[in-house]
Scaffold this motif. Structure first.
Motif, PDB file in Angstrom:
ATOM      1  N   GLU A 274     -28.439   1.587  77.820  1.00 46.72           N
ATOM      2  CA  GLU A 274     -27.626   2.568  78.538  1.00 46.72           C
ATOM      3  C   GLU A 274     -26.459   3.050  77.685  1.00 46.72           C
ATOM      4  N   VAL A 275     -26.263   4.347  77.659  1.00 52.49           N
ATOM      5  CA  VAL A 275     -25.241   4.960  76.809  1.00 52.49           C
ATOM      6  C   VAL A 275     -23.829   4.716  77.334  1.00 52.49           C
ATOM      7  N   SER A 276     -23.652   4.900  78.643  1.00 50.73           N
ATOM      8  CA  SER A 276     -22.301   4.796  79.213  1.00 50.73           C
ATOM      9  C   SER A 276     -22.092   3.439  79.856  1.00 50.73           C
ATOM     10  N   ALA A 277     -20.885   2.902  79.646  1.00 55.97           N
ATOM     11  CA  ALA A 277     -20.496   1.696  80.369  1.00 55.97           C
ATOM     12  C   ALA A 277     -19.834   2.139  81.671  1.00 55.97           C
ATOM     13  N   GLY A 278     -19.731   1.235  82.616  1.00 52.63           N
ATOM     14  CA  GLY A 278     -19.042   1.581  83.868  1.00 52.63           C
ATOM     15  C   GLY A 278     -17.540   1.470  83.694  1.00 52.63           C
TER      16      GLY A 278
ATOM     17  N   VAL B  64     -40.090   8.259  86.277  1.00 48.21           N
ATOM     18  CA  VAL B  64     -40.959   8.688  85.179  1.00 48.21           C
ATOM     19  C   VAL B  64     -40.392   9.856  84.373  1.00 48.21           C
ATOM     20  N   GLY B  65     -39.225  10.352  84.768  1.00 53.09           N
ATOM     21  CA  GLY B  65     -38.640  11.463  84.017  1.00 53.09           C
ATOM     22  C   GLY B  65     -37.421  11.012  83.233  1.00 53.09           C
ATOM     23  N   ILE B  66     -36.402  10.597  83.949  1.00 48.49           N
ATOM     24  CA  ILE B  66     -35.127  10.257  83.309  1.00 48.49           C
ATOM     25  C   ILE B  66     -35.262   8.939  82.543  1.00 48.49           C
ATOM     26  N   PRO B  67     -34.989   8.954  81.245  1.00 45.74           N
ATOM     27  CA  PRO B  67     -35.150   7.734  80.457  1.00 45.74           C
ATOM     28  C   PRO B  67     -34.075   6.692  80.761  1.00 45.74           C
ATOM     29  N   SER B  68     -34.333   5.464  80.348  1.00 55.42           N
ATOM     30  CA  SER B  68     -33.441   4.385  80.782  1.00 55.42           C
ATOM     31  C   SER B  68     -32.113   4.360  80.043  1.00 55.42           C
ATOM     32  N   TYR B  69     -31.959   5.137  78.955  1.00 54.13           N
ATOM     33  CA  TYR B  69     -30.614   5.170  78.365  1.00 54.13           C
ATOM     34  C   TYR B  69     -29.634   5.907  79.272  1.00 54.13           C
ATOM     35  N   ARG B  70     -30.179   6.671  80.232  1.00 55.14           N
ATOM     36  CA  ARG B  70     -29.305   7.295  81.233  1.00 55.14           C
ATOM     37  C   ARG B  70     -29.378   6.580  82.570  1.00 55.14           C
ATOM     38  N   LEU B  71     -30.545   6.025  82.877  1.00 53.54           N
ATOM     39  CA  LEU B  71     -30.735   5.356  84.162  1.00 53.54           C
ATOM     40  C   LEU B  71     -31.597   4.105  83.954  1.00 53.54           C
ATOM     41  N   PRO B  72     -30.931   2.955  83.775  1.00 48.67           N
ATOM     42  CA  PRO B  72     -31.703   1.726  83.562  1.00 48.67           C
ATOM     43  C   PRO B  72     -32.612   1.456  84.757  1.00 48.67           C
ATOM     44  N   LYS B  73     -33.789   0.956  84.468  1.00 49.81           N
ATOM     45  CA  LYS B  73     -34.788   0.782  85.526  1.00 49.81           C
ATOM     46  C   LYS B  73     -34.363  -0.244  86.572  1.00 49.81           C
TER      47      LYS B  73
ATOM     48  N   VAL C 178     -16.513   4.350  78.968  1.00 48.56           N
ATOM     49  CA  VAL C 178     -16.701   4.246  77.532  1.00 48.56           C
ATOM     50  C   VAL C 178     -18.182   4.453  77.210  1.00 48.56           C
ATOM     51  N   LYS C 179     -18.432   5.165  76.134  1.00 51.91           N
ATOM     52  CA  LYS C 179     -19.818   5.334  75.702  1.00 51.91           C
ATOM     53  C   LYS C 179     -20.060   4.497  74.451  1.00 51.91           C
ATOM     54  N   LEU C 180     -21.295   4.057  74.304  1.00 47.47           N
ATOM     55  CA  LEU C 180     -21.662   3.312  73.097  1.00 47.47           C
ATOM     56  C   LEU C 180     -21.504   4.224  71.884  1.00 47.47           C
TER      57      LEU C 180
END
Ligand SMILES: Cc1cc2nc3c(=O)[nH]c(=O)nc-3n(C[C@H](O)[C@H](O)[C@H](O)COP(=O)(O)OP(=O)(O)OC[C@H]3O[C@@H](n4cnc5c(N)ncnc54)[C@H](O)[C@@H]3O)c2cc1C
Ligand SMILES: Cc1ncc(C[n+]2csc(CCOP(=O)(O)OP(=O)(O)O)c2C)c(N)n1
Ligand SMILES: [Mg+2]
Lengths: 292, 581
Positions: free
Chosen positions: B505-509, B173-182, B492-494
């Motif tokens: 998600e901003v960062s790719a693996g 409920v804190g960290i948004p999914s662009y950093r941590l996909p659900k 790589v980041k978007l």
């Protein structure tokens, strides 16, 4: 990380009589891993005569013939001839001699065999002095290095003899340098040599903790520095002509190599600068030879 | 082993001197006056990881392409490699010895890579032998889940009570999914449930259930986090259009529709402020972060701040809000004052000092307050000791009440996911000690990694394996001749234009190839990685590489103590000892 891969097989047993940290058994162990069981070794008087163990024991799992100081090459020629007469083309004959036994007292026999292109591998395990008898200078001792016969104040004023050039000028099919700190390179060269007929010569640099005045754990590091500073270069020569450098050294200043060793402790800055010049000169000469 | 040969007379001797025995009768070990020994040491990354992950061990496996084993190594200590590989602030990387050589190892990216390769666990995954004791965990954030995970793997029956409809705490409920996909979070929670952990949602302690309901449990672990947003204490905070960052993020993360305006002021400089601002941007607002101090003092992780700036979010440093001004009950303006930094305060940061008469106003339609969070401790029984708005606990995560443990944000100011996970592990060990009647203090002492209280579950569960000296390996301890300079592999980041369109998600693996290369860069400080240099260069054939717990052994019958094995070990995994006389 650079991982070293060498054959697993062992042809030696522990219990050898080398001083702690000696480069010689390390080199011999690599050589046998490259050449395998079907090998006969001729050893003239040198530290190695002692290291492998005295009668009736041996630390090495292949036949060894102990011979007189000056006779490594001619003894190897003789064994080869005998094997040939028995129809054994499979066994590799190796002469394993020190720098004294090669550069000095054994050079006549070696030159003769090389001129005849006798079929064996000659490995000169170079620790840059007559170590077994107490660190006397040989013609392989580096310029200005301390030995018991070139004490401080009475320096060795001649450069190390260029044994590789001498051997190459015999027109032998294969000559190469190697160093105990680069086992993969050494093993590759021996395997290559094994597949060639005629006189093959390997000049192996192998530090001696007692004679170089280094700690026993520094042998590999110092050997590596010899290569990285271009004091000792890794290359091979085919048919006396075609030179190839096998390892591109970092080109660290020679000072860093010299400072690791007690035998160079007396050197002045000026003397080190001269040594650096000599090393640079040797390297450019090697590069020219590579160009052909 | 060959023995000495004795000839009774000359007649028995061979005609020519031919050797008939080998030299192994000659125990050259008697020459030795120093003794090399295998001794793994503490890698600096490991000693800096609040979750206690054996980093060189897992990275070594990545370098060999053994991703599955790498995943298991991480999960010995931490059930959240996918989460941490994305949101951990990676203090490990700040301690990596490779910094002195070229660039630090991309540990965080490798952790994520490993997790992203791992298939989901099947329900009923094996534990160490079932135990009947039951433990209650309150709160399903990283701290509670980590504790439940370790206890369940030890065989205990664990149930988690969570007040919200979904588990995960701040991760949910804190960290948004662009950093941590659900789906990453879901997967790792499901993996924890696979060991039999039961999670009861919509179960609030102090509401849906009381402490009395928990009496049947052998132990209770409290990990309810810090969810009360601190107020600014300025006029206008109750106007419409003013809300807390945590509330906003919770609503977004739980899929509620949120109404935000266009001109949005976000007040604060922590993770909540940054995440709230970036979420606002993605919802079409234009956020401005208003922060009292300068970038250096911002408590948010540096990478988050950089990403926000890349996305074009304005940060108004050295600015403090003084009043929210409203029209018809709705916020329309934010009055601020300029600030300069004075001397250091008790937290070591420079104290903000308002500059007189520098007030100005900004037009706003929404004000989001993210000035820090505090735990809600109103549900606690009175006899549990509280200090400084937090539950007080000892080294064993024990509260003042026997059988009640606490950890994570509610009990500490080290408010990170990795710390929360570390607390969960600490509590699990402590609870196990309580149940098994072990002295927790001495146990904890024995399972430390380094000297900063980081704990190793691997050490706790098996005394023999991976024993390491507490010496933290320094750059100078390594033999660098075996390493080559190599660039760090970055993820790589978007591009910004794509990132801010929605919550993707901003960062790719890392790619497979990148991960392998990155794995090979690791110095493996203090940890034998099986390179065999010790055996390759041994002049006395005295290094035995026949496996076993420690990979190699030294044959002291023959080792002359030259020390080459120690000098040529790239990783400092051998040590020297004086030979006893
Ligand atoms: C917006 C934001 C972003 C962050 N980003 C990062 C980051 O990128 N990296 C990082 O390392 N850290 C980050 N943090 C910090 C990190 O999330 C926390 O330190 C960590 O989640 C704390 O874990 P916890 O288990 O102690 O508590 P929480 O994660 O807060 O979990 C507590 C749980 O307990 C539940 N609960 C509360 N009261 C009760 C009750 N009475 N009964 C039952 N259940 C209850 C709550 O609903 C919640 O689910 C961030 C924090 C915030 C707020
Ligand atoms: C004809 C002869 N002269 C001298 C000796 C004594 N001797 C034995 S070993 C040795 C030194 C050998 O030096 P080197 O060939 O460099 O080998 P190292 O011992 O250094 O390995 C000497 C001089 C001898 N054995 N025979
Ligand atoms: Mg010699």
């Amino acid at each position: 990380m650079k991982k070293i891969h060498i054959p697993k097989e062992e042809y030696m047993v522990p219990g050898n009589l080398a001083c702690a940290g000696c480069g010689s058994p390390i080199g011999l162990r690599f050589a046998l891993k490259a050449l395998g069981e079907k090998t006969v070794i001729v050893i003239p008087a040198s530290c190695m005569s002692i290291i492998v163990g005295g009668f009736p024991y041996s630390a090495v799992g292949v036949p060894i013939l102990h011979v007189a100081f000056a006779t490594a090459a001619c003894s190897a020629s003789g064994i080869r001839a005998s094997l040939d007469m028995q129809g054994d083309r499979e066994t590799t004959v190796v002469a394993w001699a020190g720098d004294g036994g090669t550069f000095d007292i054994g050079i006549q026999a070696l030159s003769g065999a090389a001129e005849r292109n006798d079929d064996f591998i000659y490995i000169c395990s170079d620790n840059e002095a007559y170590m077994n008898t107490g660190i006397q200078r040989s013609s392989a001792t580096p310029y200005l290095a301390w030995t018991t016969t070139t004490p401080v104040g009475n320096p060795k004023e001649r450069p190390k003899k260029d044994i590789m050039a001498i051997m190459a000028d015999h027109g032998i099919p294969y000559a190469a340098t190697a160093c105990v700190a680069y086992p993969e390179d050494f093993i590759r060269k021996l395997k290559k040599a094994k597949g060639i007929k005629g006189t093959r010569f390997i000049h192996l640099l192998s530090p001696c903790p007692a004679g170089w005045r280094i700690a026993s754990d520094e042998v590999i590091r110092v050997a590596r520095l010899a290569v990285e500073t271009k004091v000792f270069s890794l290359y091979e020569i085919q048919d006396g002509e075609a030179y190839t450098i096998n390892y591109q050294p970092k080109g660290i200043p020679v000072e860093e190599y010299l400072n690791t060793q007690g035998r160079f402790r007396h050197l002045t800055g000026e003397e080190m600068a001269i040594i650096q010049e000599n090393v640079d000169h040797q390297w450019s000469r090697l590069l020219k030879r590579c160009e052909g | 082993m060959a023995s000495k040969i004795t000839y009774a007379s000359e007649m028995e001797m061979p005609f020519s001197p031919v050797s008939s025995g080998d030299m192994s009768w000659n125990r050259t070990g008697t020459w030795r006056y120093i003794r090399p020994k295998y001794e793994d040491k503490t890698p600096p990354c490991n000693a800096a990881c609040p979750a206690g992950i054996d980093i060189p061990m897992f990275i070594g496996l990545v370098g060999e392409g053994r991703y599955d084993e790498a995943w298991n190594v991480i999960r010995e200590e931490n059930p959240f490699p996918g989460v941490c590989g994305r949101v951990c602030f990676h203090p490990c990387e700040s301690h990596c010895n490779r910094a002195d050589y070229d660039e630090v190892i991309a540990i965080n990216a490798l952790e994520r890579f490993v997790a992203d390769q791992a298939p989901p666990l099947e329900a009923g995954s094996p534990v160490r032998g079932r135990r009947e004791e039951r433990v209650a965990v309150v709160g399903s954030g990283p701290s509670g889940l980590s504790c439940a995970y370790h206890l369940a793997k030890m065989g205990y029956q664990v149930i988690i009570f969570e007040s919200l409809p979904q588990p995960g705490g701040i991760l949910r409920v804190g960290i948004p999914s662009y950093r941590l996909p659900k789906d990453i979070l879901d997967k790792e929670i499901a993996d924890i449930q696979a060991y039999g952990v039961e999670i009861k949602t919509n179960a609030r302690l102090g509401g849906d259930l009381s402490f009395g309901d928990l009496e049947e449990y052998e132990a209770i672990f409290l990990a309810t986090g810090a969810h009360v947003s601190r107020k600014l204490s300025i006029p206008g905070e109750d106007l419409e259009g003013v809300g807390s960052g945590l509330d906003l993020l919770r609503d977004i993360n739980l899929g509620k529709t949120v109404h935000i305006g266009r001109k949005v002021a976000v007040i604060g400089g922590g993770n909540t402020a940054l995440d709230a601002a970036r979420a606002v941007l993605r919802l079409g607002g234009i956020p401005v972060i208003v922060y009292r101090r300068s970038r250096e003092e911002m408590p948010a992780f540096d990478e988050e701040v950089s990403e926000a700036l890349e996305e074009g979010i304005k940060i108004q440093y050295l600015t403090g809000p003084t009043e929210i001004i409203g029209t018809n009950g709705r916020a329309t303006q934010l009055e601020c004052i300029k600030i300069e930094l004075g001397g250091e305060d008790e937290t070591g940061r420079r104290r903000p000092v308002p500059i007189p008469d520098s007030n100005f106003t900004m037009e706003v339609d929404t004000v989001i307050v993210a000035a820090g969070e505090e735990p809600d401790l109103t549900f606690l029984p009175e006899d549990i000791r509280v200090e400084g708005k937090m539950v007080s606990i000892d080294k064993g995560a024990r509260t003042s009440e026997k059988g009640i443990f606490a950890g994570g944000d509610m009990a500490s100011l080290d408010r990170t996911v990795a710390h929360a996970i570390g607390f969960g592990k600490r509590a699990a060990i402590s609870i196990d000690c309580l149940i098994k009647k072990r002295d927790v203090n001495s146990v904890l002492q024995g399972v430390q990694v380094g000297e900063n209280g980081i704990l190793s579950m691997a050490k706790y569960l098996s005394e023999v394996t991976r024993r390491r000296s507490p010496h933290v390996v320094a750059f100078e301890d390594l033999n660098l001749d075996y390493f080559e300079h190599a660039e760090r592999n970055e993820r790589v980041k978007l591009p910004v234009s794509e990132r801010i369109r929605d919550f993707r998600e901003v960062s790719a693996g890392l790619t497979d190839g990148q991960a392998l290369k990155e794995g090979e860069r690791c110095f493996s400080c203090g940890v034998c990685n099986g390179c065999e240099n010790c055996s390759i260069f041994c002049p006395d054939l005295s290094v035995i590489t026949d496996g076993g717990v420690v990979k190699y052994r030294i044959n002291y019958d023959y080792c002359k103590g030259c020390g080459i094995c120690i000098a040529e070990c790239p990783n400092n995994a051998l040590s020297i000892e004086k030979e006893a006389k």
